[in-house]
Write a protein that holds these residues in place. Structure first.
Motif, short mmCIF file in Angstrom:
data_model
loop_
_atom_site.label_atom_id
_atom_site.label_comp_id
_atom_site.label_asym_id
_atom_site.label_seq_id
_atom_site.Cartn_x
_atom_site.Cartn_y
_atom_site.Cartn_z
N TYR A 32 14.16 7.31 -1.89
CA TYR A 32 12.81 7.79 -1.58
C TYR A 32 12.45 7.32 -0.18
O TYR A 32 12.65 6.14 0.15
N TYR A 36 4.55 6.73 7.16
CA TYR A 36 3.17 6.30 7.25
C TYR A 36 2.68 6.45 8.70
O TYR A 36 3.44 6.25 9.65
N LEU A 101 9.91 -1.14 -1.05
CA LEU A 101 9.99 -0.39 0.20
C LEU A 101 10.42 -1.32 1.33
O LEU A 101 9.90 -2.43 1.44
N PHE B 48 5.17 -9.70 -3.98
CA PHE B 48 4.46 -8.70 -4.75
C PHE B 48 4.31 -9.17 -6.19
O PHE B 48 4.97 -10.12 -6.63
N GLU B 56 6.99 -11.72 -7.56
CA GLU B 56 8.37 -11.68 -7.08
C GLU B 56 8.37 -11.89 -5.58
O GLU B 56 7.47 -11.40 -4.88
N LEU B 95 -0.17 4.07 -5.25
CA LEU B 95 -1.12 5.14 -5.57
C LEU B 95 -1.00 5.62 -7.02
O LEU B 95 -1.99 6.05 -7.61
N ARG B 100 6.18 1.59 -7.19
CA ARG B 100 6.28 0.69 -6.05
C ARG B 100 6.64 1.47 -4.79
O ARG B 100 7.20 0.92 -3.85
N GLU B 101 6.30 2.76 -4.79
CA GLU B 101 6.73 3.64 -3.71
C GLU B 101 5.60 4.11 -2.81
O GLU B 101 5.65 3.96 -1.60
N LYS B 102 4.57 4.69 -3.39
CA LYS B 102 3.50 5.31 -2.60
C LYS B 102 2.38 4.30 -2.40
O LYS B 102 1.45 4.20 -3.18
N LEU B 103 2.48 3.55 -1.33
CA LEU B 103 1.55 2.45 -1.11
C LEU B 103 0.23 2.91 -0.51
O LEU B 103 0.19 3.79 0.35
N PHE B 105 -2.85 0.99 1.40
CA PHE B 105 -3.11 -0.29 2.02
C PHE B 105 -4.60 -0.60 2.15
O PHE B 105 -5.43 0.31 2.28
#
Lengths: 113, 114
Positions: A32, A36, A101, B48, B56, B95, B100-103, B105
Motif C-alpha cells: 500500500y 501526503y 507506514l 504507536f 509498540e 481514518l 494502520r494505513e490511512k493516517l 494527523f
C-alpha cells in the motif's frame, strides 16, 4: 525493515507544467502506497493512494503509478497551479515489516506563477 | 469528521526537563501514532498504540516513552529532553479506525529544547 527513498528533494516548476516525484522502496512485501501533501504550517493530508494490485490511479490532476518489479512508484501532477505548492511525502506500508507506514524524506514543490 | 487535537502548538523546554506531549482523538479509534518530522528525513515513527495500555516501538523509540490510559488519549513522554529532540511532533490516528494505513494527523507540536 522498509526503506523509502524520495527524489527530488526540491522541485520548481512553472505554472501549467507537470511535476513528477519518484519514490523507491526496499521491502517487496509492501502493498500500500499513499501520498501526503503538507501545505506550509498545516498538517500532512492524504491526497491519493495505490495498492499493489493496481498499476495506476488517477484523481483529476494527480496520478500515481506503481512498478512492483522495480519497486518504485511516482506521483504525477499535471497543469500545476500555485495551490499545488507544498511538501509531498510518499510512504509504503508493509504488514510483514511491522504493519506500519514508512515515509520518504519529502519533496518541496514550488509552482511559479 | 475525524478530529485529532494536540494540546500545544509550540513548546519550549530546557535540557533535562521531562516533557509531556498530549494527543486526543474523538472517534473511538483503536490505533494512534506518534511521528517526528525533520527536514529531509520525512516523518519517522516513534511509537504507536493499538489499544488502551498497549504500545509498540516504532523506528526511533530511544529517548521516548508513551502512555495510553484511555482510548482517546495518547501521550508522548520525553523522560529527559535533549537538544536533538528539537523537532515537530505529529500525532495521528487511522481514518478507518482499525487500520494502520490511512493516517489522519493532528496539527503538530513544534518542540524546542534549549
Amino acid at each position: 525493515g522498509e526503506n523509502v527513498e524520495q527524489h527530488p528533494s526540491t522541485l520548481s516548476v512553472q505554472e501549467g507544467d507537470s511535476a513528477v516525484i519518484k519514490c523507491t522502496y526496499s521491502d517487496s512485501a509492501s502493498n500500500y502506497f499513499p501520498w501526503y501533501k503538507q501545505e506550509l504550517g498545516k498538517r500532512p493530508q492524504l491526497i491519493i493512494d495505490i495498492r499493489s494490485n493496481v498499476g495506476e490511479k488517477k484523481d483529476q490532476r494527480i496520478a500515481v503509478t506503481l512498478n512492483k518489479t522495480a519497486k518504485h512508484f511516482s506521483l504525477h501532477i499535471t497543469e500545476t497551479q500555485p495551490e499545488d505548492s507544498a511538501v509531498y511525502f510518499c510512504a509504503a506500508h508493509s504488514k510483514a515489516a511491522g504493519n506500519k507506514l514508512t515515509f520518504g524524506g519529502g519533496t518541496r514543490v514550488l509552482v511559479k506563477p | 469528521d475525524v478530529k485529532v487535537t494536540q494540546s500545544s502548538r509550540y513548546l519550549v523546554k530546557r535540557t533535562g526537563e521531562k516533557v509531556f506531549l498530549e494527543c486526543v482523538q474523538d472517534m473511538d479509534h483503536e490505533n494512534m501514532f506518534w511521528y517526528r518530522q525533520d527536514p529531509g528525513l520525512g516523518l519517522r515513527l516513534i511509537y504507536f498504540s493499538y489499544d488502551v495500555k498497549m504500545k509498540e516501538k516504532g523506528d526511533i523509540p530511544e529517548g521516548y516513552s508513551v502512555s495510553r490510559e484511555k482510548k482517546e488519549r495518547f501521550s508522548l513522554i520525553l523522560e529527559s529532553a535533549s537538544t536533538n529532540q528539537t523537532s515537530m511532533y505529529l500525532c495521528a490516528t487511522d481514518l478507518t479506525g482499525t487500520g494502520r494505513e490511512k493516517l489522519f494527523f493532528g496539527s503538530g507540536t513544534q518542540l524546542s529544547v534549549l
